[in-house]
Scaffold this motif. Structure first.
Motif, mmCIF file in Angstrom:
data_model
loop_
_atom_site.group_PDB
_atom_site.id
_atom_site.type_symbol
_atom_site.label_atom_id
_atom_site.label_comp_id
_atom_site.label_asym_id
_atom_site.label_seq_id
_atom_site.Cartn_x
_atom_site.Cartn_y
_atom_site.Cartn_z
ATOM 1 N N ALA A 4 60.983 14.638 25.376
ATOM 2 C CA ALA A 4 61.313 14.224 24.007
ATOM 3 C C ALA A 4 61.201 12.709 23.864
ATOM 4 O O ALA A 4 61.723 11.954 24.686
ATOM 5 C CB ALA A 4 62.715 14.687 23.639
ATOM 6 N N LEU A 53 67.102 16.112 24.173
ATOM 7 C CA LEU A 53 67.275 17.369 23.473
ATOM 8 C C LEU A 53 67.995 18.354 24.377
ATOM 9 O O LEU A 53 67.615 18.521 25.545
ATOM 10 C CB LEU A 53 65.909 17.925 23.079
ATOM 11 C CG LEU A 53 65.888 18.974 21.993
ATOM 12 C CD1 LEU A 53 66.064 18.322 20.628
ATOM 13 C CD2 LEU A 53 64.589 19.745 22.038
ATOM 14 N N PHE A 88 70.271 16.871 19.338
ATOM 15 C CA PHE A 88 69.393 15.765 19.730
ATOM 16 C C PHE A 88 70.199 14.480 19.822
ATOM 17 O O PHE A 88 71.004 14.172 18.933
ATOM 18 C CB PHE A 88 68.279 15.598 18.692
ATOM 19 C CG PHE A 88 67.350 14.450 18.944
ATOM 20 C CD1 PHE A 88 66.435 14.483 19.994
ATOM 21 C CD2 PHE A 88 67.372 13.323 18.125
ATOM 22 C CE1 PHE A 88 65.575 13.422 20.223
ATOM 23 C CE2 PHE A 88 66.510 12.270 18.342
ATOM 24 C CZ PHE A 88 65.605 12.313 19.401
ATOM 25 N N ASP A 103 69.846 10.452 19.849
ATOM 26 C CA ASP A 103 68.889 9.384 19.587
ATOM 27 C C ASP A 103 69.203 8.163 20.452
ATOM 28 O O ASP A 103 70.090 8.193 21.310
ATOM 29 C CB ASP A 103 68.864 9.029 18.095
ATOM 30 C CG ASP A 103 70.155 8.371 17.609
ATOM 31 O OD1 ASP A 103 71.072 8.127 18.421
ATOM 32 O OD2 ASP A 103 70.235 8.100 16.389
ATOM 33 N N ILE A 148 70.431 20.000 15.398
ATOM 34 C CA ILE A 148 69.074 20.355 14.994
ATOM 35 C C ILE A 148 68.997 21.799 14.511
ATOM 36 O O ILE A 148 68.487 22.073 13.435
ATOM 37 C CB ILE A 148 68.073 20.150 16.148
ATOM 38 C CG1 ILE A 148 68.042 18.694 16.594
ATOM 39 C CG2 ILE A 148 66.670 20.605 15.724
ATOM 40 C CD1 ILE A 148 67.399 17.746 15.623
ATOM 41 N N TYR A 207 65.238 26.592 16.612
ATOM 42 C CA TYR A 207 64.643 25.340 17.071
ATOM 43 C C TYR A 207 63.162 25.526 17.380
ATOM 44 O O TYR A 207 62.330 24.673 17.027
ATOM 45 C CB TYR A 207 65.359 24.800 18.310
ATOM 46 C CG TYR A 207 64.623 23.615 18.884
ATOM 47 C CD1 TYR A 207 64.696 22.369 18.248
ATOM 48 C CD2 TYR A 207 63.787 23.746 19.985
ATOM 49 C CE1 TYR A 207 63.965 21.287 18.711
ATOM 50 C CE2 TYR A 207 63.053 22.668 20.460
ATOM 51 C CZ TYR A 207 63.143 21.443 19.819
ATOM 52 O OH TYR A 207 62.401 20.380 20.276
ATOM 53 N N LEU A 217 60.084 23.387 15.962
ATOM 54 C CA LEU A 217 59.165 22.673 16.843
ATOM 55 C C LEU A 217 57.720 22.993 16.496
ATOM 56 O O LEU A 217 56.860 22.095 16.399
ATOM 57 C CB LEU A 217 59.467 23.062 18.295
ATOM 58 C CG LEU A 217 58.528 22.561 19.387
ATOM 59 C CD1 LEU A 217 58.515 21.039 19.449
ATOM 60 C CD2 LEU A 217 58.930 23.153 20.745
ATOM 61 N N GLN A 258 62.177 14.919 15.583
ATOM 62 C CA GLN A 258 63.615 15.238 15.568
ATOM 63 C C GLN A 258 64.438 14.172 14.853
ATOM 64 O O GLN A 258 65.570 14.440 14.427
ATOM 65 C CB GLN A 258 64.132 15.415 16.997
ATOM 66 C CG GLN A 258 63.562 16.613 17.737
ATOM 67 C CD GLN A 258 62.351 16.262 18.581
ATOM 68 O OE1 GLN A 258 61.726 15.208 18.385
ATOM 69 N NE2 GLN A 258 62.019 17.108 19.531
#
Length: 253
Positions: A167, A172, A188, A190, A198, A205, A209, A219
């Motif tokens: 990712a 993730l 997720f 950051d 998510i 998911y 994706l 994301q």
């Protein structure tokens, strides 16, 4: 069963996968979904170098061994069905831009051995974030309050596992809220170290994706920061239906 929506301009030409409740009858499903995504990408003139890495299937005994090692967590049925066909997933593609080939897309799920335990800090949940329906998903599937998911544990605890070690600019995870042991959500983290909801299930998911074509940093649309200009532009060009869905979701907030 649930499948990826189709028919809107820019989306995949047909529903590429029906996620089943068990591995029974799943033979060929992963080949179908990957074939649909590859065909869709191939119709985009500037897309180059679409590569699907070959993977072996995972035995039932290997899945049981993973679950024993990580008791009480159990892999969700949809992920078991995928592993029965392929040990993880890696589909990458590039795009030609101003005479250069840029690596842009990566549809990736970790191999079973790389579904490693992750330690998380519930205090890093971003306050006030509540998951809402994204892109037509039913409210019942995505409507659990995000803050409560990590901070109100009802006497249970948390278990988390790395779902995608590739990712971009984040992490993730599959997140288990004990005592529930077989229905993890996907979250997720950051670069600010905050955790963001998510999807309410692995299958939700996986569809997200695919619908985002694995475009780098997609994301971030679910975070407070939002998409960076480059990611927003690529999604606008290649998956405009998703940009519209995110805008509608933010407008309903």
């Amino acid at each position: 069963t649930a499948s990826i929506g189709a028919g809107a301009e820019g989306e995949l030409a047909k529903p590429p996968l029906a996620m089943s409740d068990s591995a029974r009858g799943a033979e060929g499903e992963l080949a179908e979904v990957c074939g649909s995504v590859v065909a869709h990408l191939s119709r985009i003139g500037s897309v180059r170098n679409v590569q699907l890495a070959p993977r072996q299937s995972v035995s039932t005994s290997a899945v049981l061994a993973w679950e024993r090692a990580h008791y009480p967590a159990q892999l969700p049925a949809e992920l078991k069905a995928l592993l029965a066909q392929s040990d993880g997933l890696s589909l990458t593609w590039s795009i030609e831009h101003m005479g250069e080939e840029l690596a842009l897309g990566c549809i990736h799920l970790n191999e079973l051995k790389h579904l490693a335990r992750v330690d998380i800090d519930p205090s890093q949940v971003r306050g006030g974030s509540e998951p809402r329906p994204h892109g037509g998903f039913a409210a019942s599937a995505l409507a659990q309050p995000a803050t409560a998911s990590l901070l109100s544990l009802d006497g249970g605890g948390l278990m988390a596992f790395d779902l995608d070690s590739t990712a971009h600019d984040g992490r993730l995870i599959l997140l288990y809220r004990l005592p529930a042991v077989d229905s993890p959500q996907v979250w997720f983290q950051d670069l600010s170290q905050g955790w963001y909801f998510i999807a309410d299930s692995f299958s939700d998911y996986f569809r997200l994706l695919l619908l985002h074509l694995g475009i780098a940093r997609w994301q971030y649309a679910f975070t407070e920061v939002g998409l960076d200009p480059a990611a927003r532009q690529w999604i606008r060009l290649l998956a405009p239906h998703r940009l519209q869905a995110h805008a509608e979701t933010k407008g309903a907030a």
